[in-house]
Design a protein around this motif. Sequence first.
Motif, mmCIF file in Angstrom:
data_model
loop_
_atom_site.group_PDB
_atom_site.id
_atom_site.type_symbol
_atom_site.label_atom_id
_atom_site.label_comp_id
_atom_site.label_asym_id
_atom_site.label_seq_id
_atom_site.Cartn_x
_atom_site.Cartn_y
_atom_site.Cartn_z
ATOM 1 N N ALA A 9 8.669 -0.175 -4.902
ATOM 2 C CA ALA A 9 8.805 -0.973 -5.660
ATOM 3 C C ALA A 9 7.390 -1.763 -5.227
ATOM 4 O O ALA A 9 6.481 -2.261 -4.401
ATOM 5 C CB ALA A 9 10.257 -1.591 -4.941
ATOM 6 N N VAL A 10 8.273 -2.858 -6.017
ATOM 7 C CA VAL A 10 7.275 -4.499 -6.160
ATOM 8 C C VAL A 10 7.626 -5.253 -6.078
ATOM 9 O O VAL A 10 8.986 -5.693 -5.912
ATOM 10 C CB VAL A 10 6.746 -5.125 -7.597
ATOM 11 N N TYR A 11 6.692 -5.692 -4.218
ATOM 12 C CA TYR A 11 7.383 -7.094 -3.690
ATOM 13 C C TYR A 11 7.285 -8.332 -4.395
ATOM 14 O O TYR A 11 5.960 -8.424 -4.136
ATOM 15 C CB TYR A 11 7.703 -6.478 -2.218
ATOM 16 N N ARG A 16 11.479 3.851 3.828
ATOM 17 C CA ARG A 16 11.835 5.601 3.268
ATOM 18 C C ARG A 16 11.744 5.548 1.868
ATOM 19 O O ARG A 16 11.019 4.332 0.781
ATOM 20 C CB ARG A 16 13.240 5.750 2.958
ATOM 21 N N PRO A 17 11.180 6.672 1.031
ATOM 22 C CA PRO A 17 10.798 6.927 -0.494
ATOM 23 C C PRO A 17 11.531 5.721 -1.199
ATOM 24 O O PRO A 17 11.176 4.927 -2.326
ATOM 25 C CB PRO A 17 11.192 8.364 -0.746
ATOM 26 N N GLY A 54 0.436 -1.329 0.391
ATOM 27 C CA GLY A 54 -0.164 0.057 0.006
ATOM 28 C C GLY A 54 1.378 1.202 0.286
ATOM 29 O O GLY A 54 2.236 1.382 -0.684
ATOM 30 N N LEU A 55 0.108 2.350 0.086
ATOM 31 C CA LEU A 55 0.790 3.516 0.391
ATOM 32 C C LEU A 55 1.255 3.811 1.901
ATOM 33 O O LEU A 55 0.510 4.210 3.294
ATOM 34 C CB LEU A 55 -0.017 4.844 0.109
ATOM 35 N N THR A 77 4.518 1.468 -2.055
ATOM 36 C CA THR A 77 4.602 3.238 -2.256
ATOM 37 C C THR A 77 4.656 3.793 -0.836
ATOM 38 O O THR A 77 3.523 4.200 -0.320
ATOM 39 C CB THR A 77 3.354 3.734 -3.044
ATOM 40 N N VAL A 78 6.387 4.818 -1.226
ATOM 41 C CA VAL A 78 6.397 5.433 0.366
ATOM 42 C C VAL A 78 6.626 6.438 -0.239
ATOM 43 O O VAL A 78 7.732 6.995 -1.272
ATOM 44 C CB VAL A 78 7.725 5.065 0.772
ATOM 45 N N SER A 79 5.531 7.244 0.328
ATOM 46 C CA SER A 79 5.925 9.081 -0.906
ATOM 47 C C SER A 79 5.055 9.950 0.713
ATOM 48 O O SER A 79 3.812 9.060 1.070
ATOM 49 C CB SER A 79 4.551 8.907 -1.576
#
Length: 124
Positions: free
Chosen positions: A91-93, A86-87, A10-11, A121-123
């Motif tokens: 990635a796709v894990y 961290r941003p 997720g985000l 997604t890290v944002s």
Amino acid sequence: QVQLVESGGGLVQPGGSLRLSCVASGSFFDINVMGWYRQAPGKERELVAVSPRGGDTKYGDSVKGRFTFSRDNAKRMVYLQMNSLRPEDTAVYYCNADIQIQIGDTGIEWHEYWGQGTQVTVSS
């Protein structure tokens, strides 16, 4: 048919946490090595964490001290607890496993399997 199914992506904001899960389903005899890999856009797939059954876990250098791998052999599951995200962790894990399956009437072989991937997604 053997499948690996991931969940939990997720985000999340920088500094946050996520927990990924992966379950192995289908008919098979045994699972040995299980692990997580990731692939960011434009980059090669890289190791996140990998562990043989009963053995030590190996982590990628960029996640050491922040990510924790665990497995529940009885439930056929592995987990990845991701902290201090961290941003650059975006990635796709993918879940990965070496699984022993039956071939024909009497044959047994080890095969490598991959899950379909879950987006992290890290944002802000």
